[in-house]
Design an enzyme around this catalytic site. Structure first.
Site, PDB file in Angstrom:
ATOM      1  N   GLY A  87       0.834  -1.192   0.000  1.00  0.00           N
ATOM      2  CA  GLY A  87       0.000   0.000   0.000  1.00  0.00           C
ATOM      3  C   GLY A  87       0.870   1.243   0.000  1.00  0.00           C
ATOM      4  N   ARG A  88       0.330   2.333   0.513  1.00  0.00           N
ATOM      5  CA  ARG A  88       1.099   3.581   0.506  1.00  0.00           C
ATOM      6  C   ARG A  88       1.957   3.780   1.752  1.00  0.00           C
ATOM      7  NH1 ARG A  88      -2.070   8.351  -0.082  1.00  0.00           N
ATOM      8  NH2 ARG A  88      -3.972   7.220   0.331  1.00  0.00           N
ATOM      9  N   GLU A  91       5.967   3.890   1.610  1.00  0.00           N
ATOM     10  CA  GLU A  91       6.684   5.020   1.021  1.00  0.00           C
ATOM     11  C   GLU A  91       7.081   6.057   2.056  1.00  0.00           C
ATOM     12  OE1 GLU A  91       3.264   8.108  -0.648  1.00  0.00           O
ATOM     13  OE2 GLU A  91       4.102   6.622  -1.999  1.00  0.00           O
ATOM     14  N   CYS A 117       3.857  -6.525  -2.312  1.00  0.00           N
ATOM     15  CA  CYS A 117       3.525  -5.319  -3.058  1.00  0.00           C
ATOM     16  C   CYS A 117       4.552  -4.205  -2.802  1.00  0.00           C
ATOM     17  CB  CYS A 117       2.107  -4.898  -2.691  1.00  0.00           C
ATOM     18  SG  CYS A 117       1.331  -3.735  -3.822  1.00  0.00           S
ATOM     19  N   HIS A 118       4.087  -3.037  -2.359  1.00  0.00           N
ATOM     20  CA  HIS A 118       4.971  -1.898  -2.103  1.00  0.00           C
ATOM     21  C   HIS A 118       5.753  -2.032  -0.799  1.00  0.00           C
ATOM     22  CE1 HIS A 118       2.640  -0.160  -5.366  1.00  0.00           C
ATOM     23  NE2 HIS A 118       3.514   0.826  -5.428  1.00  0.00           N
ATOM     24  N   TYR A 137       5.005  -5.358  -6.445  1.00  0.00           N
ATOM     25  CA  TYR A 137       4.107  -4.832  -7.465  1.00  0.00           C
ATOM     26  C   TYR A 137       4.990  -4.338  -8.619  1.00  0.00           C
ATOM     27  CZ  TYR A 137       0.234  -2.577  -9.724  1.00  0.00           C
ATOM     28  OH  TYR A 137      -0.722  -2.227 -10.645  1.00  0.00           O
TER      29      TYR A 137
END
Length: 185
Positions: A87-88, A91, A117-118, A137
């Site tokens: 997800g975010r 980051e 994923c992320h 991802y």
């Protein structure tokens, strides 16, 4: 049974956060979900990312997820494994030096780590992917390349293990990722 640490944060991918958390607990493992600057009982906001035929995933607001442990109390030595959802949140979590230190500690101890994923963004920022074959991802491939990892192009519902590290591209890979992750315990 294993004691697993999950590092998460606001706007984590809902499925990648909740499904492995509940599945690991259902298997009898103890899972501590933590987030920097939050304590047990605080909640994080999640997002649902879906594959609906666009050039990238879509994002919708997910659920509130209650943390059950305090980030500031976490010591790598108290855990058997680490799980990093995508997800975010990765980051911005990768900007936290304590998160980076903690991720590195799991690799220095050669403990099982799973990233989806992320979540790979925490691994690349921690300097632990060089020479490893892994996935994420597809939009994260340039980060893996820059960190000198070997990006594996696999189906969205598959996962790959390299030593103590299990990686998967997105939430459709939960069954395969969890099977490979738990096998390392």
């Amino acid at each position: 049974m294993a004691k697993v640490l999950m590092i998460t944060g606001d706007f984590v991918e809902d499925y990648e956060n909740m499904v492995p958390y509940q599945a690991l607990i259902a298997m009898g493992h103890e899972v501590h979900a933590v987030c920097p600057d939050k304590v047990a009982g605080d909640t994080i906001s999640t997002s649902v990312h879906d594959f609906e035929g666009d050039q990238t995933y879509t994002e919708k607001r997910g659920h509130n997820f209650a943390l059950n442990a305090n980030f500031n109390d976490v010591q790598e030595t108290e855990y058997d494994a680490l799980y990093i959802p995508g997800g975010r949140s990765p980051e911005y979590l990768r900007l936290n030096k304590d998160v980076v230190r903690l991720v590195r500690a799991f690799f220095e101890s050669n403990k099982p780590v799973a990233s989806i994923c992320h979540g790979i963004q925490l691994l690349t920022a921690s300097g632990v992917v060089e020479g490893r074959k892994l996935t994420a991802y597809p939009a994260c491939k340039p980060e893996i390349d820059l960190a000198r990892g070997e990006y594996a192009e696999i189906a969205l519902d598959d996962a790959i293990t390299d030593g103590n590290l299990v990686t998967a591209p997105a939430w459709p890979a939960h069954p395969e990722m969890l099977k490979q992750f738990v096998a390392l315990f």
